[in-house]
Design a protein around this motif. Structure first.
Motif, PDB file in Angstrom:
ATOM      1  N   LYS A 310       0.835  -1.203   0.000  1.00 37.44           N
ATOM      2  CA  LYS A 310       0.000   0.000   0.000  1.00 37.44           C
ATOM      3  C   LYS A 310       0.870   1.254   0.000  1.00 37.44           C
ATOM      4  CE  LYS A 310      -3.958   1.951   2.551  1.00 37.44           C
ATOM      5  NZ  LYS A 310      -3.406   3.222   3.027  1.00 37.44           N
ATOM      6  N   ILE A 344     -12.408  -3.766 -11.915  1.00 36.07           N
ATOM      7  CA  ILE A 344     -12.416  -3.351 -10.512  1.00 36.07           C
ATOM      8  C   ILE A 344     -13.811  -3.546  -9.922  1.00 36.07           C
ATOM      9  CG2 ILE A 344     -12.116  -1.390  -8.956  1.00 36.07           C
ATOM     10  CD1 ILE A 344      -9.920  -0.394 -10.892  1.00 36.07           C
ATOM     11  N   ASP A 345     -14.823  -3.193 -10.679  1.00 34.44           N
ATOM     12  CA  ASP A 345     -16.199  -3.428 -10.224  1.00 34.44           C
ATOM     13  C   ASP A 345     -16.476  -4.924 -10.055  1.00 34.44           C
ATOM     14  OD1 ASP A 345     -16.772  -0.717 -10.172  1.00 34.44           O
ATOM     15  OD2 ASP A 345     -17.598  -0.693 -12.212  1.00 34.44           O
ATOM     16  N   GLY A 347     -14.265  -7.260  -9.344  1.00 30.39           N
ATOM     17  CA  GLY A 347     -13.575  -7.717  -8.144  1.00 30.39           C
ATOM     18  C   GLY A 347     -14.358  -7.420  -6.884  1.00 30.39           C
ATOM     19  N   ARG A 348     -14.907  -6.234  -6.803  1.00 30.41           N
ATOM     20  CA  ARG A 348     -15.716  -5.869  -5.641  1.00 30.41           C
ATOM     21  C   ARG A 348     -16.968  -6.733  -5.558  1.00 30.41           C
ATOM     22  NH1 ARG A 348     -15.166   0.702  -6.426  1.00 30.41           N
ATOM     23  NH2 ARG A 348     -13.366   1.008  -5.065  1.00 30.41           N
ATOM     24  N   THR A 354     -11.053  -3.987  -1.501  1.00 26.96           N
ATOM     25  CA  THR A 354     -10.169  -2.957  -2.024  1.00 26.96           C
ATOM     26  C   THR A 354      -9.451  -2.288  -0.859  1.00 26.96           C
ATOM     27  OG1 THR A 354     -11.763  -2.533  -3.785  1.00 26.96           O
ATOM     28  CG2 THR A 354     -10.031  -0.908  -3.479  1.00 26.96           C
ATOM     29  N   GLY A 358      -9.330   2.249  -6.824  1.00 32.03           N
ATOM     30  CA  GLY A 358     -10.649   2.076  -7.405  1.00 32.03           C
ATOM     31  C   GLY A 358     -10.694   2.774  -8.739  1.00 32.03           C
ATOM     32  N   THR A 372      -4.995   0.134  -8.033  1.00 36.33           N
ATOM     33  CA  THR A 372      -5.891  -0.570  -7.124  1.00 36.33           C
ATOM     34  C   THR A 372      -5.244  -1.847  -6.614  1.00 36.33           C
ATOM     35  OG1 THR A 372      -7.818   0.331  -8.279  1.00 36.33           O
ATOM     36  CG2 THR A 372      -8.175  -1.629  -6.928  1.00 36.33           C
ATOM     37  N   PHE A 374      -6.251  -5.264  -4.445  1.00 39.03           N
ATOM     38  CA  PHE A 374      -7.285  -6.115  -3.848  1.00 39.03           C
ATOM     39  C   PHE A 374      -6.639  -7.129  -2.905  1.00 39.03           C
ATOM     40  CE2 PHE A 374      -9.871  -5.020  -7.649  1.00 39.03           C
ATOM     41  CZ  PHE A 374     -11.076  -4.710  -7.031  1.00 39.03           C
ATOM     42  N   THR A 375      -7.310  -7.403  -1.799  1.00 36.98           N
ATOM     43  CA  THR A 375      -6.941  -8.533  -0.959  1.00 36.98           C
ATOM     44  C   THR A 375      -8.180  -9.392  -0.733  1.00 36.98           C
ATOM     45  OG1 THR A 375      -5.762  -9.223   1.033  1.00 36.98           O
ATOM     46  CG2 THR A 375      -7.322  -7.387   1.249  1.00 36.98           C
ATOM     47  N   VAL A 392      -3.843  -2.904 -11.568  1.00 35.13           N
ATOM     48  CA  VAL A 392      -4.716  -3.612 -10.629  1.00 35.13           C
ATOM     49  C   VAL A 392      -3.990  -4.873 -10.166  1.00 35.13           C
ATOM     50  CG1 VAL A 392      -6.949  -4.726 -10.281  1.00 35.13           C
ATOM     51  CG2 VAL A 392      -6.767  -2.752 -11.819  1.00 35.13           C
TER      52      VAL A 392
END
Length: 488
Positions: A310, A344-345, A347-348, A354, A358, A372, A374-375, A392
């Motif tokens: 991060k 990204i959408d 993944g959510r 996230t 984003g 972005t 992701f975890t 991403v």
């Protein structure tokens, strides 16, 4: 060529001359930063493709290029290398303008890498066995490697000069002639490269450049006078090209997509690991097929890795690609921006978390996607299986090394990968179990004396190294009297 560094061209490079297209359609080049048209080139017709292939065929069948010695061909490429190096800054700026690569990377990556490729092939040509005598107990043969013929080279937009050079150089070393078809998003750097070949004095027809739409590109691939197709791009297009080539048993090299994994072992130095991911996972704004976008880390070190990752991403400025401070630029097109934002959408919606970024952007112009991370990513999620081609990253936790290896191999692709560890012997043992064409230990690249390419859906064939030259030759055997063979 008077307009060689302009951004609009009215001609094609065919048979050593700058000639008008037989059509009127044009390809507009749009800046990913300003979203404005910055130039245009002709869109080659079928007739233009015929002319380009005929010029390459004439240069192959009746010209001097394929009949000169490899040493003479290499000498011509030395001149190309010198001219390209002299214009390195201009090429870098041009590629930044046409596809949005941050200028901080365009110099060393978009142009520096092609220079490294040229250096490698110039050196490797001296040790490549173009001619060798082979003898058995009762027979003797001269084995030569002849040029495969006329090559159609189709290159992508993300690293346009790099891929053009990694295809053109071994083809030319082997004595082939080439029709280069640049991506419609990045034809300007191809024109600049054509001017370099022209200035270097290569014989007419050895290199030809024809930007084209999908229909004319497919016509080039299927052209009966083209002996070999080399393509870098998406797996979907690669499958189609392979089918077209298969109909006529036409030779092909396909360097396709990737969804590469980095396995971070528990003994890895996380500071060094994360720093290696700056370019290993995010260079060219995430628009590179070999990037490590699946990051596998054990539950034991997951949180500390996320904290460092991060911090890394937050330290990488996003903005104007012409600004030397920028490390993440825009996506190449509005279509690509939309595709990445859609992932990204996805993944959510699949339940990934996230931790940074984003699709939102505060820029008034430019096709940006906020980097972005992701975890809580499951290995079967689409963001862990499909190539996104943007900034991403998917962090996938694992319990043990066996699971990590299985997850790394759970992919349709097999292009690249990494293992991070302080135990190099153990790292090599883990790497040997990953089904991928290239794998890096602690972020160390393989260079261009080694072959690169993919397993599975990541392609067919290899580029770079002796194997890169091998892709552009046909072995030919001559049976000889033993005494005569011994004299050669």
């Amino acid at each position: 060529m008077a307009e060689e560094w302009t951004k609009s061209h009215d001609v094609l490079f065919i048979g050593g001359e700058w000639v008008r297209s037989t059509g009127t359609e044009r390809i507009e080049v749009i800046s990913p930063w300003s979203e404005q048209v910055i130039g245009s080139v002709p869109s080659a017709t079928r007739s233009d493709v015929d002319r380009a292939v005929a010029a390459a065929r004439n240069a192959l069948d009746h010209g001097e290029w394929g009949r000169t010695s490899p040493e003479d061909r290499v000498e011509a490429l030395r001149t190309v290398r010198t001219l390209l190096a002299d214009r390195q800054d201009e090429f870098a700026a041009l590629i930044t303008e046409e596809m949005g690569s941050p200028i901080s990377q365009s110099g060393p990556i978009q142009v520096g890498v092609p220079l490294d490729i040229l250096d490698s092939y110039i050196e490797l040509a001296g040790t490549y066995p173009f001619r060798e005598v082979r003898t058995s107990a009762t027979r003797s043969a001269l084995v030569t490697r002849e040029p495969v013929g006329v090559v159609a080279a189709i290159v992508p937009w993300n690293v346009p000069l790099t891929v053009a050079v990694i295809k053109l150089t071994p083809a030319l070393v082997a004595g082939c002639t080439v029709v280069l078809k640049p991506a419609p998003e990045t034809p300007l750097s191809a024109y600049a490269l054509a001017s370099v070949f022209e200035q270097a004095g290569l014989p007419a027809g050895v290199v030809n450049v024809v930007p084209a739409d999908r229909e004319s590109s497919e016509y080039l691939v299927s052209h009966p006078q083209v002996d070999k197709v080399t393509f870098t791009g998406s797996t979907a297009v690669g499958r189609h090209i392979a089918a077209l080539c298969g109909q006529n048993l036409k030779r092909s090299t396909l360097e396709l997509g990737g969804k590469s994994a980095a396995i971070i072992l528990d003994d890895a130095d996380l500071d060094q690991t994360v720093e290696a991911l700056r370019l290993g996972s995010l260079r060219n704004s995430g628009q590179v097929c070999s990037l490590k976008t699946r990051l596998l880390v054990s539950h034991r070190r997951h949180d500390e890795f996320i904290d460092r990752l991060k911090h890394l991403v937050e330290s990488m400025p996003v903005g104007d690609p012409r600004d030397p401070a920028t490390q993440i630029g825009p996506m190449v097109t509005a279509r690509q921006q939309s595709a990445v934002a859609n992932y990204i959408d996805i993944g959510r919606s699949e339940g990934a978390v996230t931790v940074l970024g984003g699709p939102e952007t505060s820029y008034e112009h430019g096709w940006f996607v906020t980097p972005t991370v992701f975890t809580d990513v499951k290995p079967d999620m689409r963001i862990a299986q499909e190539e996104i081609f943007g900034p991403v990253l998917a962090v996938i936790p694992y319990d043990d090394e066996r699971t990590a290896i299985a997850v790394a191999n759970d992919s349709a692709y097999g292009l690249n990968g990494s293992v991070f560890t302080t135990d190099l012997d153990h790292g090599l043992d883990v790497a040997a179990q990953i089904r991928t064409g290239t794998i890096e230990i602690n972020g160390n690249s393989v260079g261009f004396h080694a072959p690169v390419g993919g397993f599975k859906a990541s392609g067919i064939g290899r580029e770079a190294g002796h194997e890169g030259i091998e892709a552009y030759v046909e072995p030919k055997s001559y049976g000889l009297p033993p005494a005569y063979a011994a004299s050669l």
